[in-house]
Motif scaffolding. Structure first.
Motif, mmCIF file in Angstrom:
data_model
loop_
_atom_site.group_PDB
_atom_site.id
_atom_site.type_symbol
_atom_site.label_atom_id
_atom_site.label_comp_id
_atom_site.label_asym_id
_atom_site.label_seq_id
_atom_site.Cartn_x
_atom_site.Cartn_y
_atom_site.Cartn_z
ATOM 1 N N LYS A 59 0.821 -1.221 0.000
ATOM 2 C CA LYS A 59 0.000 0.000 0.000
ATOM 3 C C LYS A 59 0.854 1.269 0.000
ATOM 4 O O LYS A 59 0.419 2.307 -0.475
ATOM 5 N N ASP A 60 2.054 1.192 0.573
ATOM 6 C CA ASP A 60 2.932 2.359 0.686
ATOM 7 C C ASP A 60 4.123 2.198 -0.246
ATOM 8 O O ASP A 60 4.901 1.239 -0.112
ATOM 9 N N PHE A 61 4.253 3.147 -1.169
ATOM 10 C CA PHE A 61 5.240 3.028 -2.231
ATOM 11 C C PHE A 61 6.165 4.232 -2.283
ATOM 12 O O PHE A 61 5.782 5.342 -1.922
ATOM 13 N N LEU A 62 7.370 3.978 -2.749
ATOM 14 C CA LEU A 62 8.324 5.023 -3.088
ATOM 15 C C LEU A 62 8.662 4.825 -4.554
ATOM 16 O O LEU A 62 8.972 3.703 -4.968
ATOM 17 N N TYR A 63 8.565 5.896 -5.336
ATOM 18 C CA TYR A 63 8.913 5.822 -6.755
ATOM 19 C C TYR A 63 10.136 6.702 -6.970
ATOM 20 O O TYR A 63 10.082 7.913 -6.774
ATOM 21 N N LEU A 64 11.243 6.072 -7.346
ATOM 22 C CA LEU A 64 12.474 6.804 -7.635
ATOM 23 C C LEU A 64 12.506 7.067 -9.124
ATOM 24 O O LEU A 64 12.739 6.165 -9.925
ATOM 25 N N ASN A 65 12.246 8.301 -9.476
ATOM 26 C CA ASN A 65 12.104 8.700 -10.868
ATOM 27 C C ASN A 65 13.320 9.489 -11.335
ATOM 28 O O ASN A 65 14.128 9.941 -10.532
ATOM 29 N N VAL A 66 13.417 9.651 -12.650
ATOM 30 C CA VAL A 66 14.443 10.515 -13.225
ATOM 31 C C VAL A 66 13.767 11.816 -13.630
ATOM 32 O O VAL A 66 12.565 11.981 -13.461
ATOM 33 N N PHE A 67 14.518 12.747 -14.176
ATOM 34 C CA PHE A 67 13.952 14.050 -14.519
ATOM 35 C C PHE A 67 12.788 13.913 -15.493
ATOM 36 O O PHE A 67 12.798 13.103 -16.401
ATOM 37 N N GLU A 68 11.767 14.732 -15.277
ATOM 38 C CA GLU A 68 10.514 14.685 -16.044
ATOM 39 C C GLU A 68 10.697 14.944 -17.532
ATOM 40 O O GLU A 68 9.872 14.553 -18.340
ATOM 41 N N ALA A 69 11.774 15.630 -17.913
ATOM 42 C CA ALA A 69 11.987 15.942 -19.330
ATOM 43 C C ALA A 69 12.166 14.673 -20.165
ATOM 44 O O ALA A 69 11.944 14.681 -21.367
#
Length: 176
Positions: A24-34
């Motif tokens: 239920k509890d998540f962390l999303y490690l994303n890169v730059f939105e571009a």
């Protein structure tokens, strides 16, 4: 003309998998939105799947594509981690998180489940092996060459070709 991977579908597939495991509890490690494919489409697919679960929450953190920088960022994030599942925008980031967890004495998937995107062979070599979405890189090359030959022969080719992907469940994820 372009050949693309089904990035949104890959994210959605992984998001559904994580919620089916009961997280239920998540962390999303994303890169730059571009970066549209990696920074937006994958993320949007994951978020769409998570929104279908009433009580799920997700924290978004932007990290670097660089293994070393992502590793340093993970060393700072993991000690206060509330999430039970970490999505990483790339396998490279997932490998950095796995290394940071090892350095901090956190056991994956006991401390948290972990997944990435890419399907690189290295994800099956490390311990625990990392759950990932595998892309059709070889097929992409084959389609590109076939379409190039057709274009050189004056034949028509599709404006866009979308290639599917496959969820590879490995040892880094578990039922919550």
């Amino acid at each position: 003309y372009h050949i693309v991977h089904e990035e949104y579908q890959a994210g959605y597939k992984l998001g559904k998998y994580a919620t089916r495991l009961g997280h239920k509890d998540f962390l999303y490690l994303n890169v730059f939105e571009a970066d549209v494919a990696v920074g937006q489409l994958r993320k949007n697919g994951v978020l769409a799947a998570l929104k279908e679960e009433k009580e799920s929450s997700v924290e978004m953190v932007e990290v670097s594509f660089s293994f070393e920088k992502a590793y340093e960022q993970a060393l700072k994030l993991l000690p206060t981690l509330k999430a039970t599942y970490i999505f990483c925008a790339t396998d490279n980031i997932a490998l950095a998180v796995l290394k940071a967890a090892h350095k901090l004495g956190l056991e994956v998937p006991t401390a948290f489940s972990l997944s990435g995107f890419g399907g690189y062979q290295i994800t099956s070599i490390v311990t625990p092996s990392i759950t990932t979405v595998k892309y059709a890189y070889k097929e992409l090359g084959q389609v590109a060459v076939q379409n190039l030959i057709k274009l050189l022969d004056g034949e028509e080719v599709p404006e866009e070709v979308q290639l599917t992907n496959e969820l590879i469940t490995n040892e880094s994820t578990q039922q919550y």
